[in-house]
Scaffold this motif. Sequence first.
Motif, mmCIF file in Angstrom:
data_model
loop_
_atom_site.group_PDB
_atom_site.id
_atom_site.type_symbol
_atom_site.label_atom_id
_atom_site.label_comp_id
_atom_site.label_asym_id
_atom_site.label_seq_id
_atom_site.Cartn_x
_atom_site.Cartn_y
_atom_site.Cartn_z
ATOM 1 N N GLY A 33 0.806 -1.218 0.000
ATOM 2 C CA GLY A 33 0.000 0.000 0.000
ATOM 3 C C GLY A 33 0.834 1.262 0.000
ATOM 4 N N GLY A 34 2.042 1.181 0.514
ATOM 5 C CA GLY A 34 2.997 2.263 0.387
ATOM 6 C C GLY A 34 2.898 3.401 1.378
ATOM 7 N N ILE A 35 2.105 3.273 2.429
ATOM 8 C CA ILE A 35 2.008 4.360 3.414
ATOM 9 C C ILE A 35 2.551 3.876 4.753
ATOM 10 C CG2 ILE A 35 0.504 5.950 4.661
ATOM 11 C CD1 ILE A 35 -1.497 5.721 2.358
ATOM 12 N N ASP A 36 3.555 4.606 5.256
ATOM 13 C CA ASP A 36 4.163 4.278 6.531
ATOM 14 C C ASP A 36 4.476 5.592 7.247
ATOM 15 O OD1 ASP A 36 5.245 2.799 8.607
ATOM 16 O OD2 ASP A 36 6.800 1.844 7.393
ATOM 17 N N THR A 37 5.015 5.496 8.426
ATOM 18 C CA THR A 37 5.399 6.693 9.179
ATOM 19 C C THR A 37 6.634 6.387 10.001
ATOM 20 O OG1 THR A 37 4.620 8.444 10.652
ATOM 21 C CG2 THR A 37 3.983 6.184 11.215
ATOM 22 N N ASP A 38 7.313 7.436 10.402
ATOM 23 C CA ASP A 38 8.437 7.284 11.323
ATOM 24 C C ASP A 38 8.270 8.194 12.538
ATOM 25 O OD1 ASP A 38 8.863 9.709 10.099
ATOM 26 O OD2 ASP A 38 10.885 9.252 9.380
ATOM 27 N N THR A 39 7.047 8.725 12.703
ATOM 28 C CA THR A 39 6.761 9.589 13.845
ATOM 29 C C THR A 39 5.404 9.224 14.440
ATOM 30 O OG1 THR A 39 5.719 11.235 12.439
ATOM 31 C CG2 THR A 39 8.049 11.564 12.928
ATOM 32 N N PRO A 40 5.215 9.462 15.732
ATOM 33 C CA PRO A 40 3.903 9.231 16.326
ATOM 34 C C PRO A 40 2.847 10.128 15.678
ATOM 35 C CG PRO A 40 5.579 9.519 18.031
ATOM 36 C CD PRO A 40 6.217 9.874 16.720
ATOM 37 N N GLY A 41 1.652 9.610 15.518
ATOM 38 C CA GLY A 41 0.545 10.394 14.995
ATOM 39 C C GLY A 41 0.569 10.643 13.504
ATOM 40 N N PHE A 42 1.487 10.043 12.792
ATOM 41 C CA PHE A 42 1.578 10.195 11.340
ATOM 42 C C PHE A 42 1.800 11.656 10.925
ATOM 43 C CE2 PHE A 42 -0.020 5.992 11.706
ATOM 44 C CZ PHE A 42 0.382 5.321 10.562
ATOM 45 N N ARG A 43 2.557 12.397 11.711
ATOM 46 C CA ARG A 43 2.868 13.795 11.352
ATOM 47 C C ARG A 43 3.848 13.845 10.182
ATOM 48 N NH1 ARG A 43 1.793 18.945 14.259
ATOM 49 N NH2 ARG A 43 2.825 20.412 12.890
ATOM 50 N N HIS A 44 4.690 12.825 10.068
ATOM 51 C CA HIS A 44 5.575 12.681 8.907
ATOM 52 C C HIS A 44 5.318 11.303 8.314
ATOM 53 C CE1 HIS A 44 9.312 11.627 6.736
ATOM 54 N NE2 HIS A 44 9.146 12.863 6.282
ATOM 55 N N LEU A 45 4.928 11.296 7.052
ATOM 56 C CA LEU A 45 4.602 10.038 6.383
ATOM 57 C C LEU A 45 5.732 9.611 5.461
ATOM 58 C CD1 LEU A 45 1.343 11.664 5.870
ATOM 59 C CD2 LEU A 45 1.207 9.265 6.433
ATOM 60 N N ILE A 46 5.757 8.343 5.164
ATOM 61 C CA ILE A 46 6.691 7.802 4.187
ATOM 62 C C ILE A 46 5.858 7.086 3.134
ATOM 63 C CG2 ILE A 46 8.613 6.230 3.784
ATOM 64 C CD1 ILE A 46 9.286 6.630 6.820
ATOM 65 N N PHE A 47 5.947 7.562 1.905
ATOM 66 C CA PHE A 47 5.272 6.920 0.783
ATOM 67 C C PHE A 47 6.333 6.125 0.025
ATOM 68 C CE2 PHE A 47 2.521 10.455 1.817
ATOM 69 C CZ PHE A 47 1.252 9.918 1.663
ATOM 70 N N HIS A 48 6.252 4.815 0.151
ATOM 71 C CA HIS A 48 7.284 3.958 -0.438
ATOM 72 C C HIS A 48 6.685 2.600 -0.795
ATOM 73 C CE1 HIS A 48 11.312 1.641 0.117
ATOM 74 N NE2 HIS A 48 11.099 1.942 -1.142
ATOM 75 N N PRO A 49 5.872 2.543 -1.850
ATOM 76 C CA PRO A 49 5.347 1.235 -2.241
ATOM 77 C C PRO A 49 6.463 0.370 -2.814
ATOM 78 C CG PRO A 49 4.731 2.891 -3.853
ATOM 79 C CD PRO A 49 5.411 3.610 -2.723
ATOM 80 N N VAL A 50 6.479 -0.875 -2.409
ATOM 81 C CA VAL A 50 7.478 -1.813 -2.905
ATOM 82 C C VAL A 50 6.772 -2.737 -3.891
ATOM 83 C CG1 VAL A 50 9.167 -3.561 -2.283
ATOM 84 C CG2 VAL A 50 8.740 -1.635 -0.744
ATOM 85 N N THR A 51 7.074 -2.544 -5.145
ATOM 86 C CA THR A 51 6.383 -3.298 -6.191
ATOM 87 C C THR A 51 6.902 -4.721 -6.265
ATOM 88 O OG1 THR A 51 7.939 -2.486 -7.844
ATOM 89 C CG2 THR A 51 5.926 -1.214 -7.520
ATOM 90 N N LEU A 65 10.679 6.377 -4.532
ATOM 91 C CA LEU A 65 10.225 5.674 -5.736
ATOM 92 C C LEU A 65 10.939 4.334 -5.869
ATOM 93 C CD1 LEU A 65 10.108 8.723 -8.152
ATOM 94 C CD2 LEU A 65 8.196 7.623 -6.965
ATOM 95 N N PRO A 66 10.412 3.430 -6.696
ATOM 96 C CA PRO A 66 11.017 2.103 -6.835
ATOM 97 C C PRO A 66 12.491 2.109 -7.260
ATOM 98 C CG PRO A 66 8.819 2.076 -7.742
ATOM 99 C CD PRO A 66 9.133 3.511 -7.403
ATOM 100 N N ASP A 67 12.948 3.169 -7.931
ATOM 101 C CA ASP A 67 14.356 3.225 -8.329
ATOM 102 C C ASP A 67 15.259 3.738 -7.210
ATOM 103 O OD1 ASP A 67 13.855 5.946 -8.229
ATOM 104 O OD2 ASP A 67 14.359 6.337 -10.331
ATOM 105 N N GLY A 68 14.674 4.039 -6.039
ATOM 106 C CA GLY A 68 15.446 4.498 -4.893
ATOM 107 C C GLY A 68 15.530 6.004 -4.765
ATOM 108 N N SER A 69 15.127 6.739 -5.787
ATOM 109 C CA SER A 69 15.156 8.196 -5.672
ATOM 110 C C SER A 69 14.099 8.644 -4.671
ATOM 111 C CB SER A 69 14.926 8.847 -7.037
ATOM 112 O OG SER A 69 13.646 8.513 -7.549
ATOM 113 N N SER A 70 14.365 9.773 -4.012
ATOM 114 C CA SER A 70 13.429 10.236 -2.987
ATOM 115 C C SER A 70 13.395 11.754 -2.942
ATOM 116 C CB SER A 70 13.818 9.681 -1.623
ATOM 117 O OG SER A 70 15.043 10.232 -1.191
ATOM 118 N N GLU A 71 12.332 12.271 -2.356
ATOM 119 C CA GLU A 71 12.223 13.700 -2.103
ATOM 120 C C GLU A 71 11.326 13.907 -0.900
ATOM 121 O OE1 GLU A 71 10.306 16.371 -4.844
ATOM 122 O OE2 GLU A 71 8.750 14.927 -5.328
#
Length: 191
Positions: free
Chosen positions: A110-128, A173-179
Motif C-alpha cells: 500500500g505504500g504508506i508508513d510513518t516514522d513519527t507518532p501520529g503520522f505527522r511525517h509520512l513515508i510513501f514507499h510502495p514496494v512493487t 520511488l522504486p528506483d530508490g530516488s526520494s524527495e
Amino acid sequence: VYFDLVPEKMKESFAEHLVRIIEDNGFCLDTGFLATPFLLDSLCRIGRRDLAYRLLWQDKCPSWLYEVNHGATTIWESWYGYDNDGNPGSLSFNHYAFGAVDDWMFRNIGGIDTDTPGFRHLIFHPVTDSGITSCCRTFDTVYGLAKCRWEIKDDTFEMDITVPCNTTATVILPDGSSEDVGSGDYHYTMT
C-alpha cells in the motif's frame, strides 16, 4: 532480527538459519502468534524481500492463501482450521494474531508508513512485486486523509499521493530516488 538484538558478528548466521528453516518447511509458514507479525519485516531486513513475497503468495498449508482458498473470510486461530475430512477444528475462525500480515501489506504494498507518532511525517514507499501491478490505499490520519495509488502499465510506474494538511512526507520511488514534500497532491511517473 526484527528487534535488532542479534550481535553484529552473528547476523549473517541468523539470517541464513531463518531462510533455511523456511526452505526446509517447503516455503510455508510455521510461526506462532508471537513471531508472525515480525516475520515478513525480518525477511526484508536481511535482504530477502523475495522470500517475504513468496510466503505471502504461498497457498499450501500452512499459509494465508491456504485459508482463503478454503473459504476463509477472516484469519483462523490455527493454520490447520479443518481436518482432512473437512470438519472444522475447535478454534476461533476470526483471530487477529496471524492476520498481522495486513500491517506489512499496508506499509509495503500500500505504500504508506510513518516514522513519527501520529503520522505527522509520512513515508510513501510502495514496494512493487511482479505479482502486483496496482494498489490504492487510503489512511485517515488525525491530520486528514493520506492516499497512495500506484500502477505499473507498459513498464511505466505511476503514483499519485495525497499528503494531509500540517504534515510532511518522504516519497521514495522504486528506483530508490526520494524527495521530501509538504501537504498536497503529487504525481510521479517513472519508466
